[in-house]
Design an enzyme around this catalytic site. Structure first.
Site, short mmCIF file in Angstrom:
data_model
loop_
_atom_site.label_atom_id
_atom_site.label_comp_id
_atom_site.label_asym_id
_atom_site.label_seq_id
_atom_site.Cartn_x
_atom_site.Cartn_y
_atom_site.Cartn_z
N GLU A 250 -4.44 -12.10 7.71
CA GLU A 250 -5.21 -10.86 7.90
C GLU A 250 -6.61 -10.94 7.32
O GLU A 250 -7.22 -9.92 7.00
CB GLU A 250 -4.45 -9.68 7.30
CG GLU A 250 -3.85 -9.92 5.93
CD GLU A 250 -2.94 -8.81 5.47
OE1 GLU A 250 -2.96 -7.71 6.06
OE2 GLU A 250 -2.19 -9.01 4.49
N HIS B 287 0.81 -1.22 0.00
CA HIS B 287 0.00 0.00 0.00
C HIS B 287 0.85 1.28 0.00
O HIS B 287 0.30 2.37 -0.11
CB HIS B 287 -0.91 0.02 1.23
CG HIS B 287 -1.94 -1.06 1.22
ND1 HIS B 287 -2.87 -1.20 0.23
CD2 HIS B 287 -2.19 -2.08 2.10
CE1 HIS B 287 -3.65 -2.24 0.48
NE2 HIS B 287 -3.26 -2.79 1.60
N ASP C 52 -6.91 -5.27 8.01
CA ASP C 52 -7.63 -6.11 7.05
C ASP C 52 -8.42 -7.20 7.75
O ASP C 52 -9.50 -7.60 7.28
CB ASP C 52 -6.64 -6.75 6.07
CG ASP C 52 -6.26 -5.79 4.95
OD1 ASP C 52 -7.09 -4.93 4.60
OD2 ASP C 52 -5.13 -5.89 4.43
N ARG D 284 7.34 -5.60 3.13
CA ARG D 284 5.98 -6.14 2.99
C ARG D 284 5.69 -6.12 1.49
O ARG D 284 5.53 -5.06 0.89
CB ARG D 284 4.97 -5.29 3.73
CG ARG D 284 3.57 -5.89 3.69
CD ARG D 284 2.50 -4.84 3.71
NE ARG D 284 1.23 -5.38 4.17
CZ ARG D 284 0.14 -4.65 4.37
NH1 ARG D 284 0.19 -3.34 4.18
NH2 ARG D 284 -0.97 -5.19 4.77
#
Length: 251
Positions: free
Chosen positions: A151, A52, A177, A76
């Site tokens: 998640e 993200h 999430d 990530r």
């Protein structure tokens, strides 16, 4: 250059011990300057959010080199694809944290993408690995840490099978999430779900991390038995700082 030099300076894998208290700084804004500043604070590791965040390949390479000279760098990854995982490791990340792992097949795909043959299917390449040679790639393979992010509600359902996957080094719970995937659950129920995931990870010998939004929540999570927490994020610190400045200017 000696071939025994690893593609990264600081390993994360040796820190993954029972009872560890690893404090992470999470970076999403894509700023190599902030990555350098964050590393100076001496966290256990810096996380570069490629899913993200605003990181591009060149800024990833730069941040992994600059911050990675001081502390371990965790990427990530953008997704579970072999290309996303390999490019993060090629850039010099000491660990990857793959998002949205929901099944044992997902976990096995992560391990395959993160290891060179014969353990996996990662392709040899990347500037930093190639500079150090094939022997360093092999040595680095044993030091790379592979983490699965659980998640979603489906990931929770399959947690035991995920945690039993050979080659995983840690589990990390994405609380945001997870809450989105459980729209009818109360915060207390989500927290209880996270605790069950932590116990499942520990039962399989894996340390478990939790995404926390600030130092207070991070301290509480460590007290509850999580081994990894997020003590600060660049977005959170910037928003908090600007908000406080605006509030203070009006007093």
């Amino acid at each position: 250059m000696p071939t025994c030099v690893l593609p990264f300076v600081h390993s994360f894998k040796p820190l993954l011990q029972p009872g560890a208290a690893l404090r992470l700084i999470w970076l999403s804004l894509g700023s190599t300057a902030l990555a350098e500043v964050a590393a100076q604070a001496a966290p256990s590791a810096v996380v570069l959010d490629l899913q993200h965040g605003l990181w591009e390949r060149t800024t990833l390479e730069a941040a992994a080199g600059i911050a990675g000279a001081q502390v371990p760098v965790i990427a990530r990854t953008a997704d579970l694809s072999p290309a996303a995982i390999a490019s993060a490791l090629d850039a010099g990340a000491a660990a990857v944290m793959a998002p949205l792992v929901e099944t044992a097949d997902d976990a096995r795909a992560l391990v395959a993408a993160g290891r060179y043959p014969p353990l996996g299917r990662r392709s040899g390449g990347g500037l930093r690995p190639l500079l150090r040679g094939g022997a360093a790639m092999r040595a680095g393979d044993a030091q790379v840490a592979l983490g699965a992010m659980i998640e979603t509600a489906l990931g929770v359902e399959n947690a035991a099978a995920i945690c039993a996957t050979e080659g995983l080094d840690f589990i990390f719970i994405g609380t945001g999430d997870l809450a989105l995937s459980m729209p009818d659950a109360t915060p207390r129920q989500v927290k209880a779900c996270c605790a069950r995931l932590r116990r499942t990870a520990h039962a399989h010998g894996l340390p478990c991390g939790l995404f926390t939004h600030d130092a207070v929540a991070a301290r509480q999570a460590l007290a509850e038995g999580y081994e990894m927490v997020v003590v600060a994020s660049d977005i959170g610190l910037a928003l908090s700082g600007f908000t406080h400045a605006m509030r203070d200017s009006q007093r």
